[in-house]
Design a protein around this motif. Sequence first.
Motif, PDB file in Angstrom:
ATOM      1  N   THR A   1       0.797  -1.244   0.005  1.00 22.43           N
ATOM      2  CA  THR A   1      -0.035   0.228  -0.051  1.00 22.43           C
ATOM      3  C   THR A   1       0.865   1.352   0.015  1.00 22.43           C
ATOM      4  O   THR A   1       0.334   2.353   0.153  1.00 22.43           O
ATOM      5  N   THR A   2       2.194   1.270  -0.100  1.00 25.45           N
ATOM      6  CA  THR A   2       2.875   2.232  -0.306  1.00 25.45           C
ATOM      7  C   THR A   2       3.733   2.136  -1.479  1.00 25.45           C
ATOM      8  O   THR A   2       4.135   1.018  -2.107  1.00 25.45           O
ATOM      9  N   LEU A   3       4.291   3.068  -2.113  1.00 24.68           N
ATOM     10  CA  LEU A   3       4.976   3.090  -3.479  1.00 24.68           C
ATOM     11  C   LEU A   3       6.242   2.482  -3.181  1.00 24.68           C
ATOM     12  O   LEU A   3       6.992   1.711  -4.012  1.00 24.68           O
TER      13      LEU A   3
ATOM     14  N   LEU B   1      -2.709   4.335  -2.938  1.00 23.56           N
ATOM     15  CA  LEU B   1      -1.309   5.597  -2.805  1.00 23.56           C
ATOM     16  C   LEU B   1      -2.281   6.812  -2.700  1.00 23.56           C
ATOM     17  O   LEU B   1      -1.618   7.771  -2.241  1.00 23.56           O
TER      18      LEU B   1
ATOM     19  N   LEU C   1      -1.633   7.803   0.937  1.00 22.82           N
ATOM     20  CA  LEU C   1      -0.489   7.730   1.314  1.00 22.82           C
ATOM     21  C   LEU C   1       0.173   9.285   1.496  1.00 22.82           C
ATOM     22  O   LEU C   1       0.107  10.281   0.723  1.00 22.82           O
TER      23      LEU C   1
ATOM     24  N   PHE D   1       5.129   8.929   0.088  1.00 21.94           N
ATOM     25  CA  PHE D   1       5.218   8.653  -1.144  1.00 21.94           C
ATOM     26  C   PHE D   1       6.744   9.048  -1.854  1.00 21.94           C
ATOM     27  O   PHE D   1       7.146   8.490  -2.538  1.00 21.94           O
TER      28      PHE D   1
ATOM     29  N   ARG E   1       0.759  12.521  -8.631  1.00 15.56           N
ATOM     30  CA  ARG E   1       0.469  10.947  -8.701  1.00 15.56           C
ATOM     31  C   ARG E   1      -0.783  10.803  -9.656  1.00 15.56           C
ATOM     32  O   ARG E   1      -1.418  10.175  -9.627  1.00 15.56           O
TER      33      ARG E   1
END
Length: 360
Positions: free
Chosen positions: A128-130, A169, A172, A177, A209
């Motif tokens: 769930t994070t870049l 994202l 986030l 990010f 994004r």
Amino acid sequence: MRRIVEVPVDGRSYSIHIGTGLLQDTCLWQSLIGNAQVFVISDDQVAGHWLPAVQQMLSAVDYEHYIMPAGEQHKSLEQFSRIMDRMMAGKRRRNGVVIALGGGVVGDLAGFVAATYQRGCAIIQVPTTLLAMVDSSVGGKTAINHPAGKNMIGAFHHPRAVIADLQTLTTLPAREFAAGMAEVIKYAVIKDREFLPWLEQHREALIRREPQVLMDAVARSCENKANIVSRDPTEQGERALLNLGHTFGHAIETELGYGSWLHGEAVATGIILACKLAERLGRLPDDSFRCRLQSLFNAFDLPVALPDDIDLTRLIEHMKLDKKNQRDEIRFVLPNANGDSDIVDGVPVAAVLDALQQRD
């Protein structure tokens, strides 16, 4: 809108699914889980946003979840033990599936749980994070931290699949990010220098994004990593290139205390330090490439210099404990003038200290 990157490894292949709306894709989840028992591991920042969507997909199966505190400092033996206690109390079977719903901390810890519970069960990584999408969820590295060093306790355990839903994202934080962008930029230094002008050209779209640009960046990063991992699944050689900036970065994290700097922030500074060291060793002709990278890191508000009060002697001692080292030498990944990077042994400690002391 979705892409699939295949990772051929250990005589099989698993897929990285990249797109939007994947958490609601019933067919995808059914194909990966079937009727297996499921144990979801997430953290208290991610769960509120995305656990309900996963729960909806799991409504027809035997399902349980565990919510851990967020933060690198919780990627620990204590949390590992608590999760194992819960799984045993719940009579989870080894033919069940662990789902890692979160960033790199959750993915690393859940992966180690899956690698060791009853000598190994399946895991699906749902980053769930870049940073987790482009790095930690791919390649089968799992670990927990030890006070003496980051990721010192772990195992290689490849996932059944990776589901990278770009919708995650949207929640986030900007700092998280940006930390992920450090790992994206890393691929442009290792073996894909053509990626660097693309990142420079699309930096504003990435900052905003924009979904299509994000998907392109994530997919290209995953392709770069998959190519290396498929040739060296357990880091016996070439895969060490993926640790560009990490010898410095892990030492920074250990010295400052886990959670003080985000992993990607430490890696960004580590990459710049690797460039400085490469310049001192004559591997880069001047500082022009480093300045170009610094500009890109600056665009994402990533640090490119050490804190003024950090103990350089202790940093070097932490680097001597790095897992990539052979014998008593510190092993570095350093960029070169040919447009890629090399694994370099036998670097004089004086040159390392010189790079650490340079403040420009």
